[in-house]
Design an enzyme around this catalytic site. Structure first.
Site, PDB file in Angstrom:
ATOM      1  N   GLU A 139       1.549  -3.101   4.928  1.00 14.11           N
ATOM      2  CA  GLU A 139       0.497  -3.471   5.882  1.00 14.11           C
ATOM      3  C   GLU A 139      -0.784  -2.689   5.645  1.00 14.11           C
ATOM      4  OE1 GLU A 139      -0.233  -4.149  10.679  1.00 14.11           O
ATOM      5  OE2 GLU A 139       1.651  -3.296   9.981  1.00 14.11           O
ATOM      6  N   PHE A 167       0.849  -1.177   0.000  1.00 16.25           N
ATOM      7  CA  PHE A 167       0.000   0.000   0.000  1.00 16.25           C
ATOM      8  C   PHE A 167       0.890   1.234   0.000  1.00 16.25           C
ATOM      9  CE2 PHE A 167      -2.144  -3.598   1.795  1.00 16.25           C
ATOM     10  CZ  PHE A 167      -3.351  -3.597   1.110  1.00 16.25           C
ATOM     11  N   LYS A 221       2.467  -8.976  12.139  1.00 18.95           N
ATOM     12  CA  LYS A 221       3.318  -9.164  13.311  1.00 18.95           C
ATOM     13  C   LYS A 221       4.041 -10.490  13.185  1.00 18.95           C
ATOM     14  CE  LYS A 221       3.674  -5.905  16.206  1.00 18.95           C
ATOM     15  NZ  LYS A 221       4.759  -5.088  15.717  1.00 18.95           N
TER      16      LYS A 221
END
Length: 594
Positions: free
Chosen positions: A190, A173, A206
């Site tokens: 993310e 992104f 994560k």
């Protein structure tokens, strides 16, 4: 004002309404909304949503420090810029067909570089890690995301740096926002949230592992990441946090986790991601979505309020847009926002980029420090131009070990996503070799990011033997860097170890574990316990062509050789494809050090 958005369409599950690919640029904005105080943020988001429903594109960001606009308990340092900023546009334009490298007639300098300053000192890092572990032991929180800012000196074209960052960290992104006062260059992998009609998807990231040198190593590392109790615990804590956050705006029983512990392969790291989705209640507003979710739990820790208090205590300065969110609200209200990690902020000639990781009770300082270095890999790739490089020996127009050199060059091109044109390379080699005449020549073959080929030759003289080698006076921190595994013109990490004494031919390097790796210009062979050995690739070194030749011939075998083994070494040699096998001896100072 310049704005570009490149939001990829990540792999989707059949029952998840996920973000759609969006690759466009925005020009000629209608208006700009800016919030400098916490009480201005929610009205700004309400206005953004209203304008989107009126048919405008709304593109902007929230700084990490905007958190207090949604909950006063989410304390931060004072912001270093607007808490929220959005520009509105009538339409989105196609992504421009930019060159990979700047035009020669450009008014900006052709050299686009960032010279990053040394990061947080290891001693300070260890001190903060100890404070975090004590707080976890005292029951203050389960996990905290600890970060530090890298600062650097920038020169050149911000858009060119953004292109390089995208090449180093493709997909995800990505967004470029140039407001005039600052430029935001985000290549975040993310997703924060994608909200369309009543469907909302979050994708917390994560769990991190370095990339391997082969597909087999990547697979083994990915399996190890998925099996790691520490990484799984880190991921599931944030999944649970986001489930709780989503429940604040979700229809009863609609919060689901359709995908858990999935590993994404990025150019420099492997990342563990999970999907958390829900259906939002009727009448939910964009401001309410942010109030429920912001900042994303993956960059705060759990529980969120106490983790953010710890962040304020541990980190000496505001995070800024880093760990905030950048995104787009489409005409009609469909909103997609990233978690602004892997994000560089430019103010004039000053560059900043945050690096961090989630710390849990079983995290170790050594492992987290190494994770930070791994995460910095995309910056190393993007901060300066570099070419792929091969150095060949040419005699009477004939190249030694040519197929092996070309195979290694092609592997580097595949790794760094550089164009590889065999016909163009072959033509350059033939042209250079045909004019070489008699004698030996050193031929330097390079490929740049556009696939352009450069080939030069230099006269090569015999090297008197034995050559003298000195042992490095410190460990080689870049042993496992991709710029060590692949041969490029990015050689500052080697040049820092070049001998100062002209009587010394080269320096023998060793990694942080005390394992020998290579020299700065070739590999090393050691006669140990009656056999000739060369350090294993797992120690962190370039897979040399000469080294591979002698391994295939059976003269060498791979082994892990440590500093403690050196007193037993009976003989040494320097090995590469250019100069062959050179008998060597230790320089006196280095031999004394051993």
């Amino acid at each position: 004002m310049q704005i570009r958005i490149d939001f990829a369409d990540p792999d989707q599950l059949a029952d998840v309404t996920g973000p759609k690919a969006l690759r466009c640029t925005f020009e000629a904005h209608c208006q700009t909304l800016v919030a400098h105080r916490p009480e201005e943020v929610v009205p700004l988001l309400d206005r953004v949503e209203q304008l989107a429903h009126q048919g405008l594109w709304c593109v902007g960001y929230l700084r990490f420090e905007a958190a207090s606009a949604f909950d006063r308990a989410l304390i931060t340092h004072p912001a270093d810029g607007p808490l929220a900023w959005f520009a509105m546009f009538d339409r989105a334009r196609p992504w421009p067909d930019d060159p990979v490298l700047p035009h020669t007639h450009s008014s900006v300098p052709t050299a686009t570089e960032v010279h990053w300053h040394p990061p947080l000192a290891r001693a300070d890092f260890d001190t903060r890690m100890a404070r975090i572990h004590q707080a976890i032991a005292d029951g203050e929180f389960y996990q905290v995301n600890y970060t530090a800012a890298l600062n650097g000196d920038f020169s050149g074209d911000p858009l060119m740096l953004f292109h390089r960052l995208q090449r180093a960290q493709p997909g995800g992104f990505a967004a470029y926002i140039g407001t005039g006062d600052e430029q935001l260059l985000s290549v975040s992998p993310e997703l924060f949230f994608d909200w369309q009609e009543d469907r909302i998807l979050t994708r917390p990231m994560k769990g991190t592992a370095p990339r391997g040198t082969t597909a087999q190593e990547d697979l083994a590392l990915a399996q190890g990441l998925m099996a790691s109790a520490k990484e799984r615990a880190e991921n599931v804590m944030i999944v649970d946090l986001l489930r709780n956050d989503l429940s604040r705006i979700a229809l009863p029983f609609s919060v689901q986790v359709p995908s858990l512990f999935r590993v994404q392969t990025l150019p420099t790291v492997l990342q563990m991601v999970s999907d958390v989705q829900a259906r939002t209640r009727p009448g939910t507003t964009l401001a309410e979505v942010f109030a429920a979710l912001f900042p994303c739990g993956s960059i705060t820790g759990a529980p969120k309020v106490r983790a953010m208090q710890a962040i304020r205590e541990l980190e000496p300065e505001p995070r800024g847009v880093y760990c905030g969110s950048i995104g787009v609200v489409h005409p009609g209200g469909h909103a997609t926002f990233n978690v602004a990690i892997r994000t560089v902020t430019l103010h004039g000639q000053q560059a900043t980029c945050g690096i961090g990781s989630g710390i849990t009770s079983d995290a170790t300082a050594d492992a987290e420090w190494q994770e930070w270095q791994t995460k910095r890999g995309f910056l190393t790739r993007a901060s300066t131009d570099f070419n792929l490089l091969e150095t060949l020996r040419c005699e009477a127009g004939s190249y030694q070990h040519l197929p092996a050199h070309l195979a290694r060059l092609q592997a580097a091109a595949r790794h760094f996503a550089y164009p590889f044109d065999p016909e163009r390379i072959d033509a350059a080699l033939h042209q250079t070799g045909d004019g070489a005449g008699q004698g030996a020549w050193r031929v330097r073959l390079q490929i740049d990011a556009r696939g352009q080929v450069q080939c030069e030759r230099f006269a090569l003289t015999d090297t008197p033997q034995p050559v003298r080698l000195a042992l490095a006076d410190r460990c080689f921190d870049a042993a496992h860097s991709e710029f060590t595994r692949f041969k490029t013109s990015q050689r500052a990490h080697y040049e820092a170890f070049l001998p100062i004494d002209p009587a010394i031919f080269d320096t023998v390097l060793y990694n942080a574990q005390g394992e020998l790796t290579e020299c700065t210009r070739g590999n090393i062979a050691l006669l140990l316990d009656g056999r000739w050995v060369t350090p294993a690739l797992t120690c962190g070194l370039l897979p040399g062509i000469g080294r591979a030749h002698w391994l295939q011939q059976g003269r060498l075998v791979e082994a892990v050789v440590t500093l403690s083994d050196l007193p037993r070494v009976q003989a040494i040699a320097f090995v590469n494809s250019l100069r062959g096998w050179l008998n060597a001896q230790w320089a006196t100072p280095a031999r004394t050090a051993i």
